[in-house]
Design an enzyme around this catalytic site. Structure first.
Site, mmCIF file in Angstrom:
data_model
loop_
_atom_site.group_PDB
_atom_site.id
_atom_site.type_symbol
_atom_site.label_atom_id
_atom_site.label_comp_id
_atom_site.label_asym_id
_atom_site.label_seq_id
_atom_site.Cartn_x
_atom_site.Cartn_y
_atom_site.Cartn_z
ATOM 1 N N GLU A 78 0.819 -1.212 0.000
ATOM 2 C CA GLU A 78 0.000 0.000 0.000
ATOM 3 C C GLU A 78 0.853 1.263 0.000
ATOM 4 O O GLU A 78 1.877 1.334 0.677
ATOM 5 C CB GLU A 78 -0.879 0.016 1.249
ATOM 6 N N CYS A 123 2.819 8.288 1.849
ATOM 7 C CA CYS A 123 3.132 7.331 2.914
ATOM 8 C C CYS A 123 3.573 6.032 2.234
ATOM 9 O O CYS A 123 2.839 5.457 1.436
ATOM 10 C CB CYS A 123 1.883 7.114 3.771
ATOM 11 N N CYS A 167 4.387 -7.492 7.681
ATOM 12 C CA CYS A 167 5.210 -6.965 8.778
ATOM 13 C C CYS A 167 5.334 -8.031 9.865
ATOM 14 O O CYS A 167 4.385 -8.763 10.140
ATOM 15 C CB CYS A 167 4.566 -5.711 9.359
ATOM 16 N N CYS A 208 1.705 -5.719 15.678
ATOM 17 C CA CYS A 208 0.911 -4.801 16.517
ATOM 18 C C CYS A 208 -0.566 -5.194 16.386
ATOM 19 O O CYS A 208 -1.059 -5.367 15.264
ATOM 20 C CB CYS A 208 1.115 -3.355 16.086
ATOM 21 N N CYS A 228 -3.222 -3.357 14.064
ATOM 22 C CA CYS A 228 -2.811 -2.993 12.710
ATOM 23 C C CYS A 228 -3.133 -4.115 11.729
ATOM 24 O O CYS A 228 -2.774 -5.277 11.959
ATOM 25 C CB CYS A 228 -1.313 -2.706 12.732
ATOM 26 N N CYS A 274 -2.979 1.587 7.750
ATOM 27 C CA CYS A 274 -1.999 0.688 7.165
ATOM 28 C C CYS A 274 -2.521 -0.747 7.055
ATOM 29 O O CYS A 274 -2.937 -1.344 8.032
ATOM 30 C CB CYS A 274 -0.757 0.768 8.043
HETATM 31 S S1 SF4 Z 1 1.878 -0.760 13.071
HETATM 32 FE FE1 SF4 Z 1 1.644 -2.454 11.615
HETATM 33 S S2 SF4 Z 1 3.105 -2.067 9.995
HETATM 34 FE FE2 SF4 Z 1 3.692 -0.774 11.743
HETATM 35 S S3 SF4 Z 1 5.145 -2.012 12.898
HETATM 36 FE FE3 SF4 Z 1 3.157 -2.460 13.798
HETATM 37 S S4 SF4 Z 1 2.430 -4.269 12.670
HETATM 38 FE FE4 SF4 Z 1 4.109 -3.383 11.483
#
Ligand code: SF4
Length: 352
Positions: A97, A110, A117, A121, A124, A341
């Site tokens: 993205e 961005c 990833c 998190c 996310c 994201c």
């Molecule tokens: S917010 Fe999402 S993209 Fe950013 S580090 Fe955490 S898991 Fe990875």
């Protein structure tokens, strides 16, 4: 028959590496600069469109290199027209993205630095997908070139770059920094390093390495909680790099680079938006050259919590002000197009 060597993506190369390649074919620095200018100033669409090259160099280029342009497999514009979200396809079929935001004549892009990833998190959508691979410098630069072309079509130019899309930029340190250097090259796109912000979940070795290097970009740290127990529940990387270690690295970075650090705080109703938690944050950042960005949560399919109410946001901000800690409440741009994201990719895959 010798195996065919995969053509080099020219956007993966720094100007000096491009110079070495051209020199290995008997071309001078003049041709290196001509090529660099064609890539980043003229933004040519094909190798054949590069004018002024010696015929033998042109031939080598076509034979050994390629322009790794990215194509959009899906796009969406927000109802206010300010946010444009793109799902760009990489050559191995992965999608990433990229978001273009137009705000009072200051356009921002961005960028993603990884496909997926590894940081996980909980709030996310990208973290919920898992890690696939690092992006190459050329794939990061390619996102900027796509955004520049998009903006150019409406007479606008790009000013800000935020490394805040899919992926943890400091987990792909080399790829990300090589891309930053290409973006800032004064003979190319010539973006200002102070208009580039790198956002990390708190990868301590990466912050320390950044403190060692002469690259005057801005650093943002996703904090979201000010105690280890609360933070680790939201940001699993907090278990690997506890707050004491993270704050130590941030203080070192700030002192050595002489720079303010931005701390990101996604405000989640009832989770991390109490007045007490604001006091804990105020104490944690005491004495640091810091600015807190408060971002009401973008709900995702895998994390059904709600954003804090405007009243709670104000109360939180008032406490931070009592510690002389500046803060800004960031608008949730493009909420109608899944601009958080990883959200667009998750939606498109779900539909498929
Ligand atoms: S917010 Fe999402 S993209 Fe950013 S580090 Fe955490 S898991 Fe990875």
């Amino acid at each position: 028959m010798s195996p065919r060597i995969a053509p080099v993506n020219l956007y993966d190369l720094s100007r000096s590496t491009l110079g070495e390649l051209v020199a290995s074919w008997g071309g001078s620095a003049f041709y290196r600069d001509l090529l660099w200018s064609a890539l980043y100033r003229d933004q040519v669409s094909s190798l054949e469109a590069i004018a002024g090259l010696r015929a033998d160099l042109q031939e080598r280029l076509v034979e050994r290199t390629r322009l790794g342009h990215l194509a959009a497999s899906h796009q969406a514009a927000s109802s206010d027209g300010h946010t444009h979200k793109l799902l760009l396809k990489l050559e191995d079929g992965q999608t990433i993205e990229t978001v273009v935001m137009r705000f009072k004549g200051r356009a921002t892009v961005c960028l993603s630095t990884q496909a997926g990833c590894a940081m996980g998190c909980v709030f996310c959508a990208t973290g919920q997908m898992g890690f696939v691979r690092h992006l190459t410098p050329g794939e990061i630069v390619g996102q900027v070139l796509y955004a520049v072309a998009l903006l150019r079509a409406s007479g606008e130019s790009l000013r800000n770059v935020v490394l805040m899309g899919m992926g943890e930029p400091l987990h792909n340190y080399d790829g990300t920094m090589e891309a930053v250097d290409i973006l800032c090259d004064p003979r190319g796109l010539a973006l200002g390093p102070r208009f580039i912000t790198l956002s990390t979940v708190g990868v301590v070795p990466g912050i320390r390495r950044l403190a060692d290097e002469e690259r005057p970009i801005q650093l943002a740290v996703s904090l979201h909680a000010a105690t280890d127990a609360e933070r680790s529940a939201l940001v699993p990387a907090g278990r690997k790099w506890p707050l004491a270690e993270l704050m130590d690295a941030c203080r070192e970075y700030s002192a050595r680079r002489g720079k303010k650090i931005f701390f990101e705080w996604a405000l989640i109703a009832g989770k991390n938006d109490s007045v007490e938690q604001a006091h804990t944050l105020g104490k944690l950042l005491a004495g640091m050259d810091a600015h807190v960005n408060l971002i009401p949560l973008n709900p995702t399919a895998g994390f059904r919590e709600a954003p804090s109410t405007p009243g709670q946001v104000r109360a939180f901000q008032d406490v931070l002000a009592s510690y002389a800690l500046p803060s800004t409440v960031r608008q949730r741009r493009g909420i109608d197009i899944d601009a958080g994201c990883g959200q667009l990719k998750a939606q498109v895959e779900k539909r498929r």
